[in-house]
Design a protein around this motif. Sequence first.
Motif, short mmCIF file in Angstrom:
data_model
loop_
_atom_site.label_atom_id
_atom_site.label_comp_id
_atom_site.label_asym_id
_atom_site.label_seq_id
_atom_site.Cartn_x
_atom_site.Cartn_y
_atom_site.Cartn_z
N GLY A 22 -0.24 -7.83 36.80
CA GLY A 22 -0.80 -6.49 36.74
C GLY A 22 -1.36 -6.00 38.06
N GLU A 23 -1.61 -6.92 38.99
CA GLU A 23 -2.15 -6.54 40.30
C GLU A 23 -1.06 -6.21 41.32
N TRP A 24 0.20 -6.51 41.00
CA TRP A 24 1.26 -6.28 41.99
C TRP A 24 1.38 -4.82 42.40
N ILE A 25 1.22 -3.90 41.46
CA ILE A 25 1.33 -2.49 41.81
C ILE A 25 0.15 -2.07 42.70
N ASP A 26 -1.03 -2.65 42.49
CA ASP A 26 -2.18 -2.35 43.34
C ASP A 26 -1.93 -2.82 44.77
N MET A 27 -1.38 -4.02 44.89
CA MET A 27 -1.12 -4.58 46.22
C MET A 27 -0.06 -3.76 46.96
N ALA A 28 0.99 -3.37 46.24
CA ALA A 28 2.05 -2.58 46.87
C ALA A 28 1.53 -1.21 47.29
N ALA A 29 0.64 -0.61 46.47
CA ALA A 29 0.08 0.70 46.80
C ALA A 29 -0.84 0.63 48.01
N ARG A 30 -1.54 -0.48 48.17
CA ARG A 30 -2.40 -0.62 49.35
C ARG A 30 -1.56 -0.80 50.62
N ARG A 31 -0.46 -1.56 50.50
CA ARG A 31 0.39 -1.82 51.67
C ARG A 31 1.17 -0.57 52.08
N SER A 32 1.77 0.09 51.11
CA SER A 32 2.67 1.20 51.41
C SER A 32 2.44 2.35 50.42
N PRO A 33 1.29 3.03 50.49
CA PRO A 33 0.97 4.03 49.47
C PRO A 33 1.97 5.17 49.39
N ASN A 34 2.58 5.55 50.51
CA ASN A 34 3.47 6.71 50.52
C ASN A 34 4.94 6.35 50.39
N ARG A 35 5.23 5.06 50.28
CA ARG A 35 6.63 4.66 50.09
C ARG A 35 7.05 4.96 48.66
N ASP A 55 -3.09 2.99 36.12
CA ASP A 55 -4.52 2.83 35.83
C ASP A 55 -4.98 3.79 34.74
N ARG A 56 -4.52 5.04 34.81
CA ARG A 56 -4.91 6.02 33.80
C ARG A 56 -4.35 5.64 32.42
N LEU A 57 -3.10 5.15 32.39
CA LEU A 57 -2.51 4.71 31.13
C LEU A 57 -3.30 3.55 30.53
N ALA A 58 -3.60 2.57 31.38
CA ALA A 58 -4.33 1.39 30.90
C ALA A 58 -5.70 1.78 30.39
N ARG A 59 -6.40 2.63 31.15
CA ARG A 59 -7.73 3.07 30.72
C ARG A 59 -7.62 3.88 29.42
N GLY A 60 -6.61 4.75 29.36
CA GLY A 60 -6.43 5.55 28.15
C GLY A 60 -6.18 4.70 26.93
N MET A 61 -5.39 3.63 27.07
CA MET A 61 -5.14 2.73 25.93
C MET A 61 -6.42 1.98 25.54
N GLN A 62 -7.20 1.58 26.55
CA GLN A 62 -8.47 0.92 26.24
C GLN A 62 -9.40 1.87 25.48
N GLU A 63 -9.47 3.13 25.93
CA GLU A 63 -10.33 4.11 25.28
C GLU A 63 -9.89 4.37 23.84
N THR A 64 -8.59 4.13 23.57
CA THR A 64 -8.05 4.36 22.22
C THR A 64 -8.07 3.08 21.39
N GLY A 65 -8.62 2.02 21.95
CA GLY A 65 -8.84 0.82 21.15
C GLY A 65 -7.94 -0.37 21.43
N LEU A 66 -7.04 -0.27 22.42
CA LEU A 66 -6.16 -1.41 22.70
C LEU A 66 -6.95 -2.55 23.32
N ALA A 88 0.91 -1.20 32.82
CA ALA A 88 -0.41 -1.01 32.21
C ALA A 88 -0.69 -2.12 31.21
N LEU A 89 0.31 -2.50 30.42
CA LEU A 89 0.12 -3.58 29.45
C LEU A 89 -0.17 -4.90 30.15
N PHE A 90 0.51 -5.16 31.27
CA PHE A 90 0.25 -6.40 32.01
C PHE A 90 -1.18 -6.42 32.53
N LYS A 91 -1.71 -5.27 32.95
CA LYS A 91 -3.11 -5.22 33.41
C LYS A 91 -4.07 -5.54 32.29
#
Length: 529
Positions: A22-35, A55-66, A88-91
Amino acid sequence: MAAQHLRPAPLTGQRLSGIRIGEWIDMAARRSPNRECFVTADGSRTFAEVRDRVDRLARGMQETGLRQGDRVAILDTDSPEYVEILLALFKLGAVAVPLNYRLSPAEITTLLRTAEASWIFVGDRYAPDVLRARPELPHLAHVVGCGTASEGTVPLEEVLAFGAAGAPVPAAVEDEDVIALAFTSGTTGLPKGVMQSHRMWKTMVSNAVLEYRFLRDEFRYSASPLYHVAGLGLVLNAIHRGSTSLIIPQWDPAELLRWCRKGLTDVFLVPTMISALLRQPDVDPADFATLRSVFYGAAPMSPDLLTRAMAVMDCDFYNGFGAGTEAGMQSVLTPEDHLRALNGHPHLLKSVGRPGYNIDLQIWDADDREVPTGEVGQIVTRSDMVMSGYHGQPEKTAQVVVNGWFKGGDLGHLDEEGYLYLAGRRDDMIIRGGENVYPIEIETVLSAFPGVVECAVVGVPDPHWGQTVRAHVVLAGAAAAETTPEDIRGFCRDRLAKYKVPDEIRIHTGTLPKNASGKVLHRLLREQA
């Protein structure tokens, strides 16, 4: 003075844990945000944009009870949203249940019931069937529409809006936690729910990045759908490396050729797709000027087709073989192996390579004993990619996982150099008058007949021989109108032992039935009267 043993200082209130998927997308966004992370016919999304949506999807699912461990099904064609839902599910440490959209509504209902899915993300095309079946699915609490959101579904954008307030609370996912429940393709029987761990997926992606030499500046496409392990795996490979993926809703040879002309660098295709691509009108070697590699697998590739593809596409070729859903990659035929085949060792084009990185591969007989080099037996592997088992089926798990070794039912043999050659599946082997007949050997000959674009060989019951050999072939062009079964049988007689020559040949004008990964469903062909 006695040597001192170094021991780590005890940690207070902390757990040791490695990098999570779940952290891979965070790491890629920090390295190359505009790619660009995803490219589609309608536009693109950068890594930073994808990370924010995940992040918004994951938070939204948590807010809905996932909660961690909840099972979440996905039923749709390929799209950036499909991948974002999975990330989001992996996170969150939820269990992803990707479903084959080619299945019938009744089959989908059975899988949802078996998985006890509490959520489903569903595309417009399939939402009515899911809503009709909802009364039969007591566990299904949330139905999220991925498109225009049919009546009775919650729009995906609404879930995104729920998560606008902040980042999700990440789950403490450990390596043996199950993060996906993937149903087998069912080439020889009914699908089984394969429990895939975090450890399994991390290893599959890391091994593929190493064996297939993923780079950061690539623009890749996988024709395997995202509900299949090869499709999702190759997109995760790209995210892990920070490279760009082309997302097309469904395989289309004309569309892929257009993208090849626009700069694709690497593709994954099954052999029938390579054949279809090369048969496109006006196809030219210049169309593949930017192509660096073709990765093929999931079904046998005839040496004739492979040789033609290598000449036209003029790039590196990889062949990957494995039991992806249950045990990941097992062997790799490298670009160097392909070049060696063209330089005096043509037999290598019939091979699927040597065992991949950190994979122990052996050939066993019916009593689980290793057989001598050159002898056909069952292919078994041991690695960190072996599944956690079949959901709710411990007896079936025990049949295929023995002391850590996975027995997938594929037959083959190893040569003196350690190259693996397939002999088909154990359930597909034909015993004709006491002689073992391996369909793949006959299929290789049939695929060399002019005009044959697909073929499959099955055994059918016979009161005298026990089983006889029946071949199914698909012809294209002039051959479809001019070729007779006897023409094909005569071609086989010149190249095969008499008992291997098909007793019956059925000529088709359409495609043969296949599963999601492009493998022909021999079971369905055997059932034909």
